[in-house]
Design a protein around this motif. Structure first.
Motif, mmCIF file in Angstrom:
data_model
loop_
_atom_site.group_PDB
_atom_site.id
_atom_site.type_symbol
_atom_site.label_atom_id
_atom_site.label_comp_id
_atom_site.label_asym_id
_atom_site.label_seq_id
_atom_site.Cartn_x
_atom_site.Cartn_y
_atom_site.Cartn_z
ATOM 1 N N ALA A 32 0.689 -1.030 -0.033
ATOM 2 C CA ALA A 32 0.232 -0.059 0.032
ATOM 3 C C ALA A 32 0.792 1.198 -0.082
ATOM 4 C CB ALA A 32 -0.836 0.021 1.227
ATOM 5 N N GLU A 33 1.873 1.315 0.653
ATOM 6 C CA GLU A 33 2.827 2.193 0.836
ATOM 7 C C GLU A 33 3.552 2.606 -0.655
ATOM 8 O OE1 GLU A 33 5.224 5.457 1.756
ATOM 9 O OE2 GLU A 33 3.581 4.822 2.810
ATOM 10 N N LEU A 34 3.903 1.632 -1.115
ATOM 11 C CA LEU A 34 4.589 1.664 -2.429
ATOM 12 C C LEU A 34 3.630 2.203 -3.579
ATOM 13 C CD1 LEU A 34 6.966 -1.349 -2.414
ATOM 14 C CD2 LEU A 34 7.516 0.905 -2.111
ATOM 15 N N ARG A 35 2.303 1.709 -3.312
ATOM 16 C CA ARG A 35 1.156 2.083 -4.263
ATOM 17 C C ARG A 35 0.972 3.546 -4.298
ATOM 18 N NH1 ARG A 35 -1.987 -1.396 -2.177
ATOM 19 N NH2 ARG A 35 -1.622 -3.243 -3.451
ATOM 20 N N LEU A 36 1.104 3.996 -3.024
ATOM 21 C CA LEU A 36 0.875 5.391 -2.531
ATOM 22 C C LEU A 36 2.157 6.177 -3.246
ATOM 23 C CD1 LEU A 36 -0.615 7.693 -1.432
ATOM 24 C CD2 LEU A 36 0.772 7.355 0.744
ATOM 25 N N GLN A 37 3.501 5.720 -3.321
ATOM 26 C CA GLN A 37 4.646 6.473 -3.898
ATOM 27 C C GLN A 37 4.396 6.283 -5.273
ATOM 28 O OE1 GLN A 37 8.223 5.306 -2.242
ATOM 29 N NE2 GLN A 37 7.449 5.109 -0.218
ATOM 30 N N LEU A 38 3.785 5.497 -5.841
ATOM 31 C CA LEU A 38 3.536 5.593 -7.413
ATOM 32 C C LEU A 38 2.593 6.607 -7.571
ATOM 33 C CD1 LEU A 38 3.589 1.757 -7.995
ATOM 34 C CD2 LEU A 38 5.044 3.107 -9.014
ATOM 35 N N ALA A 39 1.344 6.733 -7.005
ATOM 36 C CA ALA A 39 0.490 7.729 -7.069
ATOM 37 C C ALA A 39 0.757 9.122 -6.870
ATOM 38 C CB ALA A 39 -0.880 7.263 -6.482
ATOM 39 N N GLU A 40 1.569 9.049 -5.943
ATOM 40 C CA GLU A 40 2.218 10.659 -5.769
ATOM 41 C C GLU A 40 3.133 10.934 -6.561
ATOM 42 O OE1 GLU A 40 1.113 12.525 -2.673
ATOM 43 O OE2 GLU A 40 -0.446 11.224 -3.031
ATOM 44 N N LEU A 42 6.346 9.488 -6.839
ATOM 45 C CA LEU A 42 7.691 9.483 -6.293
ATOM 46 C C LEU A 42 8.553 8.445 -6.674
ATOM 47 C CD1 LEU A 42 6.659 9.892 -2.328
ATOM 48 C CD2 LEU A 42 7.451 11.775 -4.243
ATOM 49 N N LEU A 43 7.833 7.619 -7.635
ATOM 50 C CA LEU A 43 8.494 6.426 -8.191
ATOM 51 C C LEU A 43 8.298 6.405 -9.744
ATOM 52 C CD1 LEU A 43 7.739 3.348 -5.540
ATOM 53 C CD2 LEU A 43 9.794 4.633 -6.003
ATOM 54 N N LEU A 44 9.193 6.574 -10.462
ATOM 55 C CA LEU A 44 8.922 6.696 -11.966
ATOM 56 C C LEU A 44 9.026 5.508 -12.764
ATOM 57 C CD1 LEU A 44 11.351 9.934 -12.369
ATOM 58 C CD2 LEU A 44 9.000 9.788 -11.841
ATOM 59 N N PRO A 45 8.482 5.442 -14.018
ATOM 60 C CA PRO A 45 8.365 4.411 -14.761
ATOM 61 C C PRO A 45 9.873 3.768 -15.189
ATOM 62 C CG PRO A 45 6.773 6.054 -15.491
ATOM 63 C CD PRO A 45 7.703 6.422 -14.254
ATOM 64 N N GLY A 46 10.114 2.695 -15.111
ATOM 65 C CA GLY A 46 11.601 2.180 -15.125
ATOM 66 C C GLY A 46 12.388 2.029 -14.317
ATOM 67 N N ALA A 47 12.057 2.748 -13.011
ATOM 68 C CA ALA A 47 12.994 2.764 -11.905
ATOM 69 C C ALA A 47 13.011 1.407 -11.201
ATOM 70 C CB ALA A 47 12.376 3.801 -10.914
ATOM 71 N N THR A 144 -0.215 15.857 -7.957
ATOM 72 C CA THR A 144 -0.493 15.164 -6.684
ATOM 73 C C THR A 144 -1.885 15.619 -6.129
ATOM 74 O OG1 THR A 144 1.576 14.646 -6.012
ATOM 75 C CG2 THR A 144 0.095 14.684 -4.331
ATOM 76 N N ALA A 145 -2.197 16.593 -6.441
ATOM 77 C CA ALA A 145 -3.538 17.463 -6.092
ATOM 78 C C ALA A 145 -4.659 16.818 -6.783
ATOM 79 C CB ALA A 145 -3.660 18.936 -6.015
ATOM 80 N N ASN A 146 -4.229 16.540 -8.195
ATOM 81 C CA ASN A 146 -5.486 16.035 -9.178
ATOM 82 C C ASN A 146 -5.457 14.781 -8.814
ATOM 83 O OD1 ASN A 146 -6.756 16.378 -11.674
ATOM 84 N ND2 ASN A 146 -5.209 14.502 -12.341
ATOM 85 N N GLN A 147 -4.564 13.903 -8.290
ATOM 86 C CA GLN A 147 -4.754 12.384 -7.838
ATOM 87 C C GLN A 147 -5.543 12.432 -6.801
ATOM 88 O OE1 GLN A 147 -3.615 10.863 -10.326
ATOM 89 N NE2 GLN A 147 -2.091 9.513 -9.376
#
Length: 230
Positions: A32-40, A42-47, A144-147
Motif C-alpha cells: 500500500a505504501e509503494l502504491r501510494l508512492q507511485l500515485a504521488e 515519487l517512483l518513476l516508470p522504469g525505476a 498530486t492534488a489532481n490525484q
C-alpha cells in the motif's frame, strides 16, 4: 469437552479467521505504501526498486518487501526481470482504455450518488490544493492534488473496496501521466474542470456533476491515447 466448549472453540476460531482476513499483513501495508508512492509520482516508470533499501526505509524484512513486490507485480505496477531485479512498470497504450473503463464505472457512479458534507469537503480541499500548487508554480504538487481530487471522488462512496481499487488505478494513472508531463503545464488543464465538477457536486447537481466528469474522462483518455500513440 462439552458441546458448549466445542461451540465456543468454533466461534473463537471463526473470529480469528475473520481477523486474519480483515487485518492487513505487513506485506500488504508495504504494498500500500509503494502504491501510494507511485500515485504521488515519487517512483518513476522504469525505476529499479531495491529490496534492501525499501526494507531499511520502511523498517521491515527483505522477505516482506519481496511479498509486497509479488502483490504489485500481480497488479502490473512492477515487473521482475530475471537476473536484473524489480522495476516500476512502464504501461503501454493497450492499458489506457482498460484503466479509463474502470474510472468511468467507479468515479462517475460515486459522484452521481453524492456523499456526506465531510466527503464533499474533501473533494473541495483537493481542488483548493490544486489551486495553491498552481499559484506556487509547483507542477508535481499540482499532479498530486489532481490525484487527491479523483481519490476524494471515489471516497464519496465510503467503500473500502472501492478505495482499494482506486488506489491501484491512481498508481497506474500516474505512470501514464509521467509521459504526458513533458508538457510542463499538463495538469493545469484540469484545474477548471475540477472546479466545475466540484461546484456541481456542492450544489447537489449530481447528474450534472456525473456528466461533467464523464466528459472530462473521455477527453483525458483521448489525450493519453494521443501521447502514448494508441
Amino acid at each position: 469437552m462439552t458441546t458448549s466448549d466445542a461451540l465456543a472453540g468454533t466461534a473463537s476460531g471463526a473470529a480469528a479467521a475473520r481477523l486474519r482476513v480483515t487485518v492487513p499483513s505487513v506485506a500488504d501495508r508495504v504494498a500500500a505504501e509503494l502504491r501510494l508512492q507511485l500515485a504521488e509520482g515519487l517512483l518513476l516508470p522504469g525505476a529499479r526498486l531495491t529490496e534492501s533499501t525499501i526494507a531499511e526505509d520502511l523498517g521491515v524484512s527483505r522477505n516482506t518487501v519481496r511479498e509486497a513486490f509479488a502483490e504489485l507485480a500481480a497488479e502490473r505496477l512492477v515487473v521482475r526481470l530475471p537476473n536484473r531485479g524489480v522495476f516500476v512498470a512502464s504501461l503501454g497504450p493497450g492499458d489506457i482504455h482498460d484503466v479509463y473503463a474502470v474510472r468511468r464505472a467507479v468515479e462517475v457512479s460515486a459522484i452521481r450518488a453524492g456523499g456526506t458534507p465531510e466527503r464533499v469537503a474533501a473533494v473541495r480541499a483537493a481542488v483548493e490544493e490544486g489551486k495553491a500548487a498552481a499559484a506556487a508554480d509547483d507542477e508535481e504538487a499540482l499532479g498530486t492534488a489532481n490525484q487527491h481530487f479523483h481519490g476524494a471522488i471515489v471516497g464519496l462512496a465510503e467503500s473500502r473496496r472501492l478505495d482499494t481499487i482506486m488506489s491501484q488505478v491512481l498508481a497506474e494513472m500516474r505512470l501514464f501521466f509521467h509521459k504526458a508531463t513533458v508538457d510542463a503545464h499538463f495538469y493545469r488543464g484540469y484545474l477548471g474542470d475540477n472546479e466545475e465538477i466540484c461546484a456541481a457536486l456542492e450544489a447537489g447537481e449530481l447528474d450534472r456533476a456525473g456528466s461533467l466528469l464523464l466528459s472530462y474522462l473521455d477527453r483525458s483518455e483521448a489525450k493519453q491515447s494521443a501521447v502514448h500513440g494508441d
